[in-house]
Design an enzyme around this catalytic site. Sequence first.
Site, mmCIF file in Angstrom:
data_model
loop_
_atom_site.group_PDB
_atom_site.id
_atom_site.type_symbol
_atom_site.label_atom_id
_atom_site.label_comp_id
_atom_site.label_asym_id
_atom_site.label_seq_id
_atom_site.Cartn_x
_atom_site.Cartn_y
_atom_site.Cartn_z
ATOM 1 N N GLN A 716 0.817 -1.205 0.000
ATOM 2 C CA GLN A 716 0.000 0.000 0.000
ATOM 3 C C GLN A 716 0.856 1.263 0.000
ATOM 4 O OE1 GLN A 716 -3.098 -0.471 -0.493
ATOM 5 N NE2 GLN A 716 -3.711 1.689 -0.536
ATOM 6 N N GLU A 717 1.985 1.212 0.683
ATOM 7 C CA GLU A 717 2.854 2.392 0.771
ATOM 8 C C GLU A 717 3.583 2.673 -0.538
ATOM 9 O OE1 GLU A 717 3.430 4.696 2.930
ATOM 10 O OE2 GLU A 717 2.503 4.027 4.778
ATOM 11 N N THR A 718 4.233 1.667 -1.100
ATOM 12 C CA THR A 718 5.143 1.928 -2.222
ATOM 13 C C THR A 718 5.044 0.932 -3.364
ATOM 14 O OG1 THR A 718 6.895 0.627 -1.186
ATOM 15 C CG2 THR A 718 6.847 2.988 -0.695
ATOM 16 N N TYR A 824 -6.807 3.600 2.984
ATOM 17 C CA TYR A 824 -5.500 3.008 3.284
ATOM 18 C C TYR A 824 -5.652 1.881 4.301
ATOM 19 C CZ TYR A 824 -0.729 2.986 5.294
ATOM 20 O OH TYR A 824 0.525 2.630 5.769
#
Length: 848
Positions: A716-718, A824
């Site tokens: 989800q972050e990168t 998120y």
Amino acid sequence: MSGLSSRGGVWQRVWARFGRMSHGGQGASGRMERRESRGFQLSNRCTGSIGLIVFLLLAAAVSCVSARAAQSDSSTASRKHHAAKAEKKQSAKRLRKLPSNAHVTSRSAAVRTTGQTRAVAHRRHHRRRPLTAREIARSHRLRSAFVASSQLRPMAQQLAQNRTPAAYAGVSAWAHSHSGEGAAAAYLALGHAYLLDQKYGDAVTALRSARLAGATTTRPDGALADYADYLTAQAYLQSNQLPQAELVLNDFTVKYPDSIFDASIPVLEANLFTQEGNAQRALAILSRHLSDSIAGHPDFQLARAKAEALAGRTAEASQLYEHVYFDYPLSIEAGYARAQLASSGVLDTLPPADRRRHADALYNAGHYADAADEYRSLAGQLAAGDADRNALLVAAAECDWKLKRLSARELDAIPDSNDEAGARRMYLLMELARDKDDTGTQQSIVTQMETRFPSSPWLAEALYSSGNMYLLKKDYPSAITYYGELAKRFPTSKYAPSAHWRTGWLNYRLGNYAEAARLFDEQIRAYPGDSEIPSALYWRARVYQDQEHNSAAAAAYYKTVLRLYPHYYYGMLSQQRLAEVGPVTAERIAFLDALEPEPIPELTDDVPEDDPHVVKAQLLANAGLNEYIEPEIRAADGSDEWGAFAEAEIYASYGESWRAMRLLKRALPFYTSAPIEAIPVAYWRILYPENFWSDIKADAEKNNLDPYMVASLIRQETEFNPGAVSNRDAYGLMQLLPSVGRSMAKEEGIHHFRTDDLLNPSTNILLGTHYLRQTLDKFNNQPEYAFAAYNAGDDRVTDWQSIGNYHGIDEFVESIPFTETREYVQAILRNEEIYRELDKASAQRAAR
């Protein structure tokens, strides 16, 4: 899974492959609530570049991998990737043994999920044309070139992105130390980079070396000769060496009948002859292609305009420049056409309505600065007090607001009026009042707009923004008033589904369960295909279960969520709630049964790996020429069925999972609502990679974390991009701020910590899992709180918790006011379940 970025072994796996021959989407569009959480628009340590257009060079940011990032171990992911490949091939063998109609029957079977039938959309598969002997020979040569250049990719990629002296030196040294097609690919990478840097002489020299290195006694043209010649022609054209360019282009299509550049040659030749002053020859070339698809491209029409202008046919040229300017407003060619129209004095004589349409296109595409200039340029031609002039100035003012540079003085200088320009002006005044937290002025303006402009879309904008304002203030009754008014007045507005949903949800939070239930059912009926439907179904079921104690109806809604959205966050919650409800017969509710799942197109992972265009795309990846991979694959026969997967697979084979994942996310926007069985496993392995798995597993165990949780957070972050740096200065896979990294490094006993250490995957995972553990401990090991804090900060989560009166953690998640943070949290929880389900399915297949 498909992640192959590891401590060595990447290139061996690529060689082996060829040796075998084988955040949920946003809610309502438009202006959402102000997002103050940490940004996820990732930049990189490097800046990439994108290909060549006639006489124009485009540069765009491209993600890059730090040289240190490749050091992390992902042998487990490698084994899973190859297991998936082997399974795919074994399945293909089994299918080939079936009767000719058996494949269609087996693929056409409905996919079962949660006891109900989910249809899969089908299309007739493209019947592949057998390769000719010439194509087979070409494919073999290309594959040999690929193998010969297999270790070039990291250096070539760095050169394409950075074009630093060190990057040039690295690729140049590689080229000089190799021969044949491997050296040719390296020289091509150098020539391409020199061309982007406008070093045309160096580009021609490097591209000549590419041709020479790839040539043999039996085949004077190397595997990438068409690329070498095309780029050489570009270099000559851009350096005004026209006779040399003509020699290269003269017989290009004859020499390279299968090249992706063939369609571009007429435009190049026409521009060449225009530069030489031969307008008639340029027009003759273009006239032969007026009925071809290339005639619909702006570069073709611009080439015609230039040739007509040279021929002295000013009227025809102006008409074509107008065509490019108005009909291709976002193209680079439109900028050139505008300059020509302005220099000839024609621009100021064009119909204002057409120019306004052009400016609106720029505005709608988010080109606010250019749109503002165009609006003001038009306004300058009109008299003060003219209604059209006021409308243009207000439009320019909104562009300034989008660019965060609007002042009250600018709006005060525009006269008030009782038309749409006046409504838009008042809306902007309301936004300025909101920015100052001036609720009195905000309320007054909206009240005036309701009286003066009751049906204006700008009133809808004002109502939605006002609802968001009071939502963030936790003034739910006021938010309900504005959202409800919007949904009532503008039921077909782009904001209506979101506003209607928020009205229902806030009533639920206030304990108005009967009204909330009514609104949830109304939402499902009025907006059946909208993004709020999963949440409306789930929370309507909750009202049935908790407030109305109707287990049969609750079960019907929960099962509908599972039928339509099996991998959504709400699908996971519904599964848990069904277990609570127990073995009850679900009530049959007609309008729920009428809801149809999103159709899942039939997908194939059967890529023809011997197709010359496919192999050439893989070779281009070695040379770092990413911008040509997709067009090369698209040129292959039948690529509309598997092209996105083939391109993604190339990037995945290099461990560049973020590129691969983004491709498939765009190509398969429905994947989160698809059953596992509906999409080939090879697609899932790219969508849910397990790169750096040994590090994730070891550090997760060390910190008492679920490795799937860590992988889901990284995804989800990168998207597993170890070189990612956010616009908030967060680094690496788990997006750690330098201050956090320094603190975690100290606790881990790491001395001499540097910020760049966060771009090392092993270090980032070590420190990131430590930080995640601390965050979980801070919030009593509740993942939802921890993920929200990871995204938006501890203080905000504490503030949201203080609202209190949550009947379950799911109510807290739904109440997160920032759309980005809410989605998120939901996405990480959803992704954990998908990871588990994928590995469970893999284990079952392995057992069989």
